[in-house]
Design an enzyme around this catalytic site. Sequence first.
Site, PDB file in Angstrom:
ATOM      1  N   LYS A   4     -58.759 -19.776 -14.215  1.00 51.62           N
ATOM      2  CA  LYS A   4     -57.377 -19.284 -14.119  1.00 51.62           C
ATOM      3  C   LYS A   4     -57.318 -17.876 -13.514  1.00 51.62           C
ATOM      4  CE  LYS A   4     -55.425 -22.140 -17.851  1.00 51.62           C
ATOM      5  NZ  LYS A   4     -54.680 -22.131 -19.146  1.00 51.62           N
ATOM      6  N   TYR A  21     -48.265 -28.677 -14.450  1.00 53.10           N
ATOM      7  CA  TYR A  21     -48.008 -28.580 -15.893  1.00 53.10           C
ATOM      8  C   TYR A  21     -46.706 -29.271 -16.278  1.00 53.10           C
ATOM      9  CZ  TYR A  21     -51.893 -25.416 -17.095  1.00 53.10           C
ATOM     10  OH  TYR A  21     -53.134 -24.879 -17.354  1.00 53.10           O
ATOM     11  N   PHE A  40     -42.774 -21.872 -23.598  1.00 54.39           N
ATOM     12  CA  PHE A  40     -43.753 -21.074 -22.844  1.00 54.39           C
ATOM     13  C   PHE A  40     -43.897 -21.521 -21.384  1.00 54.39           C
ATOM     14  CE2 PHE A  40     -46.129 -24.419 -25.127  1.00 54.39           C
ATOM     15  CZ  PHE A  40     -46.796 -25.034 -24.080  1.00 54.39           C
ATOM     16  N   ARG A  95     -63.927 -29.378 -22.668  1.00 52.89           N
ATOM     17  CA  ARG A  95     -62.999 -28.749 -23.624  1.00 52.89           C
ATOM     18  C   ARG A  95     -63.774 -28.027 -24.729  1.00 52.89           C
ATOM     19  NH1 ARG A  95     -57.601 -29.532 -22.830  1.00 52.89           N
ATOM     20  NH2 ARG A  95     -57.098 -28.974 -24.975  1.00 52.89           N
ATOM     21  N   THR A 112     -57.381 -23.350 -27.467  1.00 57.31           N
ATOM     22  CA  THR A 112     -56.324 -22.832 -26.584  1.00 57.31           C
ATOM     23  C   THR A 112     -56.086 -21.344 -26.825  1.00 57.31           C
ATOM     24  OG1 THR A 112     -55.278 -25.014 -26.643  1.00 57.31           O
ATOM     25  CG2 THR A 112     -53.928 -23.180 -25.860  1.00 57.31           C
ATOM     26  N   ARG A 166     -63.381 -19.321 -23.573  1.00 56.77           N
ATOM     27  CA  ARG A 166     -62.141 -18.637 -23.985  1.00 56.77           C
ATOM     28  C   ARG A 166     -62.413 -17.504 -24.968  1.00 56.77           C
ATOM     29  NH1 ARG A 166     -58.244 -24.016 -24.073  1.00 56.77           N
ATOM     30  NH2 ARG A 166     -57.271 -23.654 -22.043  1.00 56.77           N
ATOM     31  N   ASN A 183     -55.712 -17.471 -21.057  1.00 58.03           N
ATOM     32  CA  ASN A 183     -56.891 -18.017 -21.735  1.00 58.03           C
ATOM     33  C   ASN A 183     -58.000 -18.519 -20.793  1.00 58.03           C
ATOM     34  OD1 ASN A 183     -55.586 -20.292 -20.914  1.00 58.03           O
ATOM     35  ND2 ASN A 183     -55.219 -21.121 -22.961  1.00 58.03           N
ATOM     36  N   HIS A 237     -58.782 -23.846 -17.630  1.00 57.37           N
ATOM     37  CA  HIS A 237     -58.035 -25.059 -17.949  1.00 57.37           C
ATOM     38  C   HIS A 237     -58.987 -26.248 -17.954  1.00 57.37           C
ATOM     39  CE1 HIS A 237     -55.265 -28.468 -17.658  1.00 57.37           C
ATOM     40  NE2 HIS A 237     -56.074 -28.915 -16.709  1.00 57.37           N
ATOM     41  N   GLU A 242     -54.878 -35.064 -12.601  1.00 58.88           N
ATOM     42  CA  GLU A 242     -55.188 -33.687 -12.192  1.00 58.88           C
ATOM     43  C   GLU A 242     -56.247 -33.631 -11.089  1.00 58.88           C
ATOM     44  OE1 GLU A 242     -54.052 -31.773 -16.550  1.00 58.88           O
ATOM     45  OE2 GLU A 242     -56.102 -31.576 -15.809  1.00 58.88           O
TER      46      GLU A 242
HETATM   47  P1  ATP Z   1     -54.845 -26.069 -20.648  1.00 60.76           P
HETATM   48  O1  ATP Z   1     -53.908 -27.241 -20.445  1.00 60.76           O
HETATM   49  O2  ATP Z   1     -54.452 -24.854 -19.876  1.00 60.76           O
HETATM   50  O3  ATP Z   1     -56.278 -26.464 -20.466  1.00 60.76           O
HETATM   51  P2  ATP Z   1     -54.765 -26.520 -23.465  1.00 60.76           P
HETATM   52  O4  ATP Z   1     -54.881 -27.970 -23.121  1.00 60.76           O
HETATM   53  O5  ATP Z   1     -55.776 -25.945 -24.401  1.00 60.76           O
HETATM   54  O6  ATP Z   1     -54.765 -25.626 -22.173  1.00 60.76           O
HETATM   55  P3  ATP Z   1     -51.934 -26.943 -23.728  1.00 60.76           P
HETATM   56  O7  ATP Z   1     -51.307 -27.307 -25.001  1.00 60.76           O
HETATM   57  O8  ATP Z   1     -52.113 -28.006 -22.693  1.00 60.76           O
HETATM   58  O9  ATP Z   1     -53.327 -26.234 -24.047  1.00 60.76           O
HETATM   59  O10 ATP Z   1     -51.090 -25.765 -23.097  1.00 60.76           O
HETATM   60  C1  ATP Z   1     -51.194 -25.419 -21.731  1.00 60.76           C
HETATM   61  C2  ATP Z   1     -51.229 -23.921 -21.592  1.00 60.76           C
HETATM   62  O11 ATP Z   1     -49.964 -23.389 -21.997  1.00 60.76           O
HETATM   63  C3  ATP Z   1     -52.262 -23.242 -22.476  1.00 60.76           C
HETATM   64  O12 ATP Z   1     -53.510 -23.091 -21.818  1.00 60.76           O
HETATM   65  C4  ATP Z   1     -51.631 -21.901 -22.767  1.00 60.76           C
HETATM   66  O13 ATP Z   1     -51.960 -20.946 -21.762  1.00 60.76           O
HETATM   67  C5  ATP Z   1     -50.148 -22.173 -22.697  1.00 60.76           C
HETATM   68  N1  ATP Z   1     -49.630 -22.301 -24.051  1.00 60.76           N
HETATM   69  C6  ATP Z   1     -49.788 -23.347 -24.894  1.00 60.76           C
HETATM   70  N2  ATP Z   1     -49.191 -23.121 -26.060  1.00 60.76           N
HETATM   71  C7  ATP Z   1     -48.643 -21.886 -25.957  1.00 60.76           C
HETATM   72  C8  ATP Z   1     -47.883 -21.060 -26.832  1.00 60.76           C
HETATM   73  N3  ATP Z   1     -47.555 -21.450 -28.059  1.00 60.76           N
HETATM   74  N4  ATP Z   1     -47.497 -19.848 -26.368  1.00 60.76           N
HETATM   75  C9  ATP Z   1     -47.809 -19.429 -25.134  1.00 60.76           C
HETATM   76  N5  ATP Z   1     -48.514 -20.164 -24.252  1.00 60.76           N
HETATM   77  C10 ATP Z   1     -48.925 -21.365 -24.664  1.00 60.76           C
HETATM   78 MG    MG Z   2     -53.638 -28.897 -21.681  1.00 61.49          MG
END
Ligand code: ATP
Ligand code: MG
Length: 155
Positions: free
Chosen positions: A27, A67, A75, A103, A109, A120, A130, A133, A144
């Site tokens: 990222k 996304y 968010f 993962r 996350t 992370r 974070n 991805h 993706e």
């Molecule tokens: P990613 O999809 O980026 O790999 P993830 O699968 O661990 O991360 P997701 O639930 O898919 O988490 O959320 C996508 C992204 O949105 C997260 O990486 C994070 O940066 C952001 N995000 C998720 N939850 C929150 C939150 N509560 N507040 C702020 N940002 C959030």
């Molecule tokens: Mg995700």
Amino acid sequence: MRHSGRDRRKGEEQTMNQLERTLAIIKPDSFAGGHTGEILAMIEAAGFRILGMRMTRLSKAQAQGFYDVHRGKPFFAGLVEFMTEGPVVVLALERENAIKAWRDLMGATNPAGAAEGTIRKKFGTAIDRNAVHGSDAPETAAYELGFFFSGADLA
Ligand code: ATP
Ligand code: MG
């Protein structure tokens, strides 16, 4: 006819050892922070094969499309803003159980809750910054990977 225990174990083993592909993104925060090399080294040390790798800068429309599952969440706007703030590196990775393995290597996350030794934990600074991805399921991995790479690139 029922399968013997031995046959069943053999079947599970084959499923577990299946080569799988996943999409990873370094990222904007970790790219700008100069952590790309170290993250790539961690990826290689964990036994992933890099099938595709490209540096790019996401447009707003691309970040929104990528996304899409999070559209409407509180968010979402901040996530799109962050993902477009600078260059990223997109990677197609292959390994046994690649989706879960990547993962696990990424960590939780929220970097504050991520395990020691994860990317992370090491490079993430906040839940919305974070570092990396990773796809979360076979269907999302397929979507993706196709979002960033053509089938011919990954053949
Ligand atoms: P990613 O999809 O980026 O790999 P993830 O699968 O661990 O991360 P997701 O639930 O898919 O988490 O959320 C996508 C992204 O949105 C997260 O990486 C994070 O940066 C952001 N995000 C998720 N939850 C929150 C939150 N509560 N507040 C702020 N940002 C959030
Ligand atoms: Mg995700």
